[in-house]
Design a protein around this motif. Structure first.
Motif, PDB file in Angstrom:
ATOM      1  N   LEU A   1       1.023  -1.152  -0.450  1.00  0.00           N
ATOM      2  CA  LEU A   1      -0.196  -0.533   0.047  1.00  0.00           C
ATOM      3  C   LEU A   1       1.062   1.157  -0.338  1.00  0.00           C
ATOM      4  O   LEU A   1       1.891   1.131   0.442  1.00  0.00           O
ATOM      5  CB  LEU A   1      -1.144   0.110   0.895  1.00  0.00           C
ATOM      6  N   LYS A   2       0.721   2.094  -0.335  1.00  0.00           N
ATOM      7  CA  LYS A   2       1.436   3.762  -0.577  1.00  0.00           C
ATOM      8  C   LYS A   2       1.042   3.971   0.920  1.00  0.00           C
ATOM      9  O   LYS A   2      -0.093   3.753   1.865  1.00  0.00           O
ATOM     10  CB  LYS A   2       0.109   4.764  -1.276  1.00  0.00           C
ATOM     11  N   GLU A   3       2.143   4.851   1.406  1.00  0.00           N
ATOM     12  CA  GLU A   3       1.411   4.875   3.421  1.00  0.00           C
ATOM     13  C   GLU A   3       1.096   6.038   3.621  1.00  0.00           C
ATOM     14  O   GLU A   3       0.376   5.609   4.528  1.00  0.00           O
ATOM     15  CB  GLU A   3       3.127   6.323   2.657  1.00  0.00           C
ATOM     16  N   GLU A   4      -0.469   6.517   2.495  1.00  0.00           N
ATOM     17  CA  GLU A   4      -1.255   7.298   2.751  1.00  0.00           C
ATOM     18  C   GLU A   4      -2.734   6.386   3.027  1.00  0.00           C
ATOM     19  O   GLU A   4      -2.880   6.424   3.800  1.00  0.00           O
ATOM     20  CB  GLU A   4      -1.976   8.444   2.349  1.00  0.00           C
ATOM     21  N   ASP A   5      -1.913   4.758   2.536  1.00  0.00           N
ATOM     22  CA  ASP A   5      -3.140   3.932   2.405  1.00  0.00           C
ATOM     23  C   ASP A   5      -2.992   3.673   4.066  1.00  0.00           C
ATOM     24  O   ASP A   5      -3.783   2.006   4.060  1.00  0.00           O
ATOM     25  CB  ASP A   5      -3.430   3.258   1.495  1.00  0.00           C
ATOM     26  N   ALA A   6      -1.787   3.032   4.620  1.00  0.00           N
ATOM     27  CA  ALA A   6      -1.359   2.803   5.409  1.00  0.00           C
ATOM     28  C   ALA A   6      -2.252   2.004   6.676  1.00  0.00           C
ATOM     29  O   ALA A   6      -2.751   3.137   7.235  1.00  0.00           O
ATOM     30  CB  ALA A   6       0.061   2.860   5.939  1.00  0.00           C
ATOM     31  N   VAL A   7      -2.538   0.747   7.090  1.00  0.00           N
ATOM     32  CA  VAL A   7      -3.395   0.360   8.425  1.00  0.00           C
ATOM     33  C   VAL A   7      -2.287   0.988   9.905  1.00  0.00           C
ATOM     34  O   VAL A   7      -1.556   0.321  10.164  1.00  0.00           O
ATOM     35  CB  VAL A   7      -3.211  -0.605   8.450  1.00  0.00           C
ATOM     36  N   VAL A   8      -3.007   1.735  10.370  1.00  0.00           N
ATOM     37  CA  VAL A   8      -2.307   1.919  11.447  1.00  0.00           C
ATOM     38  C   VAL A   8      -2.998   1.563  12.779  1.00  0.00           C
ATOM     39  O   VAL A   8      -3.752   1.588  12.902  1.00  0.00           O
ATOM     40  CB  VAL A   8      -1.901   3.346  11.687  1.00  0.00           C
ATOM     41  N   ILE A   9      -2.483   0.368  13.439  1.00  0.00           N
ATOM     42  CA  ILE A   9      -2.432  -0.151  14.900  1.00  0.00           C
ATOM     43  C   ILE A   9      -2.321   0.571  16.455  1.00  0.00           C
ATOM     44  O   ILE A   9      -1.171   0.683  15.782  1.00  0.00           O
ATOM     45  CB  ILE A   9      -2.174  -1.596  15.106  1.00  0.00           C
ATOM     46  N   GLY A  10      -3.444   1.083  16.432  1.00  0.00           N
ATOM     47  CA  GLY A  10      -3.084   1.359  18.099  1.00  0.00           C
ATOM     48  C   GLY A  10      -2.798   2.753  17.880  1.00  0.00           C
ATOM     49  O   GLY A  10      -1.417   3.224  18.439  1.00  0.00           O
ATOM     50  N   PRO A  11      -2.476   3.950  17.277  1.00  0.00           N
ATOM     51  CA  PRO A  11      -2.603   4.871  16.878  1.00  0.00           C
ATOM     52  C   PRO A  11      -2.243   5.854  18.234  1.00  0.00           C
ATOM     53  O   PRO A  11      -1.244   7.078  17.735  1.00  0.00           O
ATOM     54  CB  PRO A  11      -3.564   6.035  15.636  1.00  0.00           C
ATOM     55  N   ASN A  12      -2.973   5.381  19.082  1.00  0.00           N
ATOM     56  CA  ASN A  12      -2.486   6.717  20.296  1.00  0.00           C
ATOM     57  C   ASN A  12      -1.975   5.988  21.403  1.00  0.00           C
ATOM     58  O   ASN A  12      -1.661   6.325  22.256  1.00  0.00           O
ATOM     59  CB  ASN A  12      -4.499   6.316  20.834  1.00  0.00           C
ATOM     60  N   THR A  13      -0.951   5.227  20.970  1.00  0.00           N
ATOM     61  CA  THR A  13      -0.366   4.528  21.358  1.00  0.00           C
ATOM     62  C   THR A  13       1.518   5.219  21.163  1.00  0.00           C
ATOM     63  O   THR A  13       1.523   5.926  20.230  1.00  0.00           O
ATOM     64  CB  THR A  13       0.419   2.592  21.674  1.00  0.00           C
ATOM     65  N   ARG A  14       2.311   4.695  22.544  1.00  0.00           N
ATOM     66  CA  ARG A  14       3.281   5.334  22.008  1.00  0.00           C
ATOM     67  C   ARG A  14       4.155   4.818  20.922  1.00  0.00           C
ATOM     68  O   ARG A  14       4.947   5.419  20.340  1.00  0.00           O
ATOM     69  CB  ARG A  14       4.811   4.910  23.364  1.00  0.00           C
TER      70      ARG A  14
END
Length: 535
Positions: free
Chosen positions: A160-173
């Motif tokens: 995936l392009k960086e803008e489509d990346a799946v982010v798990i735990g965006p609010n973690t450190r």
């Protein structure tokens, strides 16, 4: 006597001795079979009855290779198996003449667009390329081994392009950013051998943008070998993070988190589709190496409970997740098997009411695999993935917490079309286990529980493991994953989408036995009976 006469005499004596040995053997077997009390077949048909047991023993192999048609073998048909092998070996997944699917049967279909996306319109990262080895088939004669040559092949990684990346735990450190939608499901060292895990680790690392789940048996050096990202799974036995009394060792968790930066997330295992039960490992399999990894005593049997002793309910489980997240700074998820709609609803409701809970939920379908289970659990306990997945997704949406939790789906999702359907049903990512086992040599002998895998995959027997050549199999792992990702983009393009991340319920249709078509949107959003079940 001349030489010829000597040869004749010796040959005659050898013949007589051979005949006598055969007569004595048959006579001995005859009386043994007549006198034994365990088998009535052998008592009534001594010696001859042994042929029945021989044919029974080789029956599975005969059915797999000769008598089953290409689409009826279980758990994977011959077609399914060949699809995986060809993708891994040749980096090709084309078929000829037409589909073998029974189009009269009910099933899911992907909606095609009148005007599909062109290749250049897809959101693919073409800059990240991977060089692997693949085979080219030169000749496939009937009475000899096929002729093949190995060649290097460079292709995009189809990330995936960086803008489509799946982010798990965006609010973690330390959020876990994933640019490939497919990763390896939980498989422990012990269930698989060191060579199989090493080939998987190195192959996944070659393909880039993916992850490897450690399985509940702890993190081994073989998982880490290739440098691939790791999801560290913690099961009810707490293997790898337990103290001498079997309690959670928080200092050890912190140490591993600091020592192994490859660990990107943690997963608490509350269930597995093929075995909603605790585990058992015989003492002879608990070598000093495995004992050190699992933090148990060597050569003693290991039993793990079928749930966490200290987490008997959702509030206590959520508290443990919060503590792991606080200690490690990394995302924490839970692996579950959904047994009924109200279970998914209770989970989502608890997340909403407490504001706590998992960063991701791995939904494991009842059709998933295992190294060892019981027939009654594997066949009848836990819903299959295409049923369970929409229940979890709908529950999270109804309680307004879907944006807080990522969903990973697993359960025989080994081809691009099956993965696309799972993504449309609500999955953000997909786990595969047995598909990757096939890439490193699994031939479906169904002996994973016996430590007698003849191709060295699901065994720790060093003599059997020698059959698996890491430097060859790792390329197959990478080829299979890259081909899957390419196929997933191909399906997305056919559906008029720029990226597989855009799949939604409107992109999948279900055709019933009468030929009537329903969209998933219609089935899971507007269906009053389904909504009533959820409540």
């Amino acid at each position: 006597m001349n030489l010829a006469n000597y040869i004749i005499v010796i040959s005659f004596i050898a013949f007589i001795v051979t005949v006598l040995i055969i007569i004595v053997t048959i006579t001995s077997l005859y009386f043994m079979d007549r006198r034994q009390t365990a088998s009535p077949v052998l008592r009534n048909y001594p010696v001859l009855g042994r042929m029945r047991y021989f044919l029974e023993k080789i029956g599975p192999e005969f059915r797999q290779y000769w008598f089953n048609n290409d689409r009826e073998g279980k758990p994977f048909s011959r077609d399914d198996y060949q699809h995986i092998v060809k993708s891994a070996k040749y980096k090709r997944d084309v078929v000829g003449f037409g589909s073998k699917r029974d189009f009269d049967e009910p099933g899911f279909y992907i909606r095609n667009a009148m005007f599909p996306k062109l290749t250049q319109e897809l959101n693919i990262d073409y800059e990240t390329v991977v060089e692997t080895n693949r085979y080219l088939l030169i000749k496939d004669p009937l009475f000899s081994r096929r002729e093949e040559v190995m060649e290097k092949h460079e292709s995009p990684a189809y990330l995936l392009k960086e803008e489509d990346a799946v982010v798990i735990g965006p609010n973690t450190r330390y959020p876990f950013v994933v640019r490939g939608l497919i990763g390896m499901s939980a498989m422990s060292y012990g269930a698989l051998g060191k060579r199989a895990l090493t080939a998987l680790s190195e192959g996944l690392a070659m393909a880039k943008g993916t992850w490897m789940n450690s399985g509940e048996g702890g993190l081994s050096t073989y998982h880490l070998k290739g440098g691939v990202d790791i999801i560290f799974q913690i099961g009810p036995g707490l293997f790898g993070v337990r103290d001498s009394e079997g309690k959670f060792d928080w200092d050890e968790l912190k140490r591993k988190n600091e020592v192994f930066p490859q660990i990107k997330a943690y997963e608490l295992k509350f269930g597995q589709g093929a075995k909603t039960r605790g585990g058992h490992v015989d003492g002879e399999k608990v070598t000093p190496e495995i004992a050190e990894i699992r933090r148990v005593e060597p050569w003693k049997p290991i039993d793990s409970p079928n749930r966490f002793v200290d987490f008997p309910d959702l509030p206590s489980a959520f508290h443990a997740m919060e503590k792991i997240r606080d200690v490690t700074g990394k995302p924490v998820g839970m692996k579950v098997v959904i047994g009924a709609p109200d279970e998914a609803d209770k989970l989502a409701e608890q997340i909403k009411d407490t504001g706590k809970g998992p960063d991701f939920i791995t939904v494991d379908g009842g059709e998933g695999g295992t190294g060892a289970s019981y027939q009654e659990l594997a066949d009848s306990v836990g819903l299959p993935i295409y049923t369970a997945l929409p229940l979890v997704d709908s529950a999270l949406r109804r309680h307004g917490v879907r944006d807080k939790v990522k969903i990973i789906a697993s359960g025989k999702l080994f081809s691009p079309d099956k993965i696309a359907i799972a993504l449309a049903m609500g999955a953000d990512l997909v786990n595969i286990a047995r598909g990757f086992m096939i890439t490193v040599g699994c031939i479906q002998t169904l002996k994973c529980h016996s430590n007698e895998c003849p191709v060295g995959v699901a065994t720790t027997d060093p003599e059997l493991e020698k059959a698996l050549v890491i430097d060859e199999k790792k390329h197959r792992v990478a080829n299979y994953l890259i081909t899957l990702r390419e196929g997933l983009f191909r399906v997305a393009a056919a559906a008029g989408l720029e990226s597989p991340t855009q799949f939604s319920r409107k992109d999948i249709l279900f055709k019933d036995e009468k030929g009537i078509v329903y969209s998933l949107e219609e089935l899971y959003t507007s269906n009053a009976q389904f909504d009533k079940l959820l409540h």
